[in-house]
Design a protein around this motif. Structure first.
Motif, PDB file in Angstrom:
ATOM      1  N   GLU A   6      36.116  46.508  33.990  1.00  0.00           N
ATOM      2  CA  GLU A   6      37.086  45.575  34.557  1.00  0.00           C
ATOM      3  C   GLU A   6      38.032  45.081  33.458  1.00  0.00           C
ATOM      4  O   GLU A   6      39.240  44.983  33.650  1.00  0.00           O
ATOM      5  CB  GLU A   6      36.326  44.404  35.188  1.00  0.00           C
ATOM      6  N   ASN A   7      37.464  44.822  32.253  1.00  0.00           N
ATOM      7  CA  ASN A   7      38.293  44.303  31.157  1.00  0.00           C
ATOM      8  C   ASN A   7      39.269  45.338  30.629  1.00  0.00           C
ATOM      9  O   ASN A   7      40.433  45.028  30.390  1.00  0.00           O
ATOM     10  CB  ASN A   7      37.415  43.803  30.007  1.00  0.00           C
ATOM     11  N   LYS A  10      42.218  45.763  32.714  1.00  0.00           N
ATOM     12  CA  LYS A  10      43.193  44.661  32.631  1.00  0.00           C
ATOM     13  C   LYS A  10      44.211  44.865  31.517  1.00  0.00           C
ATOM     14  O   LYS A  10      45.217  44.170  31.441  1.00  0.00           O
ATOM     15  CB  LYS A  10      42.472  43.324  32.487  1.00  0.00           C
ATOM     16  N   HIS A  90      41.830  44.473  40.371  1.00  0.00           N
ATOM     17  CA  HIS A  90      43.069  44.525  39.584  1.00  0.00           C
ATOM     18  C   HIS A  90      44.250  44.154  40.461  1.00  0.00           C
ATOM     19  O   HIS A  90      44.296  44.518  41.636  1.00  0.00           O
ATOM     20  CB  HIS A  90      43.228  45.942  39.011  1.00  0.00           C
TER      21      HIS A  90
END
Ligand code: OAD
Length: 239
Positions: A6-7, A10, A90
């Protein structure tokens, strides 16, 4: 290459998943080229162009009825559901698909642009009225309004793509900084040109396909394997 969390996702502002027939193959929808491909079995000149429809509309509609029967009841696979999860995590994820089967929408993805139309819509060849027709076979092969033949609302060989759709897709691809191409041979234009557009605008480009394609040398990374396996593996921690 390493997977995406997820990071790490980003770090990218705008993500595009550009999909072709290979994305739906494991759901049971035949691809167009390669082993078992539709265009090996059928001449597109007889079934997938306006000239064929003009001369033998019933034959062309029967072919599309067969395609509907094959696709109706096909279910999205783990790869489709991975894209649904990424869209939840996202803020800017766009799916641009050449597929006409509606499987991305069926899995729950919302930001989907269909480049080649949908087998579940018909368009009157005379009055151009477009309507939904979702079912294993056509509810009606003639227009409810004017009683003329309807054709599937899909892009056939020689058809022009809608200017509105082309403009929209151009804008999405130009802005993206991460571009995935999944399950497409990349030989049909203008679709095949999106890789060049994304790359020339600085996007990181990744191909997911069990086989190399003519465009493979242009990608930053090529991941060989099936969409239903590669996608969940690549985005393991995005759920
Ligand atoms: P193709 O049939 O040309 O290519 C399918 C691609 O999917 C091939 O490169 C396969 O190696 C790959 N593939 C097969 N199984 C896969 C899997 N499980 N996971 C990932 N990839 C896999 O289909 P498209 O590139 O979509 O247009 O074809 C483009 C257009 O040509 C279609 O939209 C259609 C067709 O004629 C129109 O009808 C206008």
């Amino acid at each position: 290459m390493h997977g995406f969390s997820e990071n790490t996702l980003k770090e990218y502002k705008n993500i595009v998943f550009f999909t072709g027939a290979g994305m739906s193959a494991e759901s049971g929808v035949p691809t167009y080229r390669g082993m078992g491909g539709i265009w090996h079995q059928y001449n597109w000149e007889e079934y997938a162009c306006q000239q064929a429809f003009d001369s033998t509309p019933e034959k062309v509609l029967e072919f599309h009825d067969l395609r509907r029967q094959k696709i109706f009841g096909c279910k999205p696979h783990a790869g489709h559901y991975t894209l649904v999860e990424i869209e939840k995590q996202h803020s800017s994820v766009s799916i641009i698909t050449q597929n006409i089967d509606g499987l991305h929408q069926l899995s729950g993805s919302s930001n989907v642009t269909e480049l080649h139309g949908s087998i579940w819509r018909v368009c009157c060849d005379f009055c151009q009225d477009i309507s939904l027709d979702y079912g294993a076979i056509y509810a009606s092969k003639v227009c409810y309004k004017c009683n003329r033949w309807v054709r599937p609302d899909i892009v056939w060989f020689g058809d022009r793509l809608s200017t509105e759709v082309l403009r929209k897709v151009d804008n999405i691809v130009k802005k993206c900084d991460l571009f995935f191409s999944i399950g497409t041979s990349g030989v049909v234009y203008p679709a095949a040109g999106y890789l060049y557009l994304a790359r020339s605008n600085g996007a990181k480009c990744i191909e997911i396909n069990p086989e190399p394609t003519d465009s493979s040398p242009l990608f930053h990374h090529c991941i060989r394997g099936d969409a239903s396996v590669i996608l969940p593996g690549l985005f393991q921690s995005v759920d």
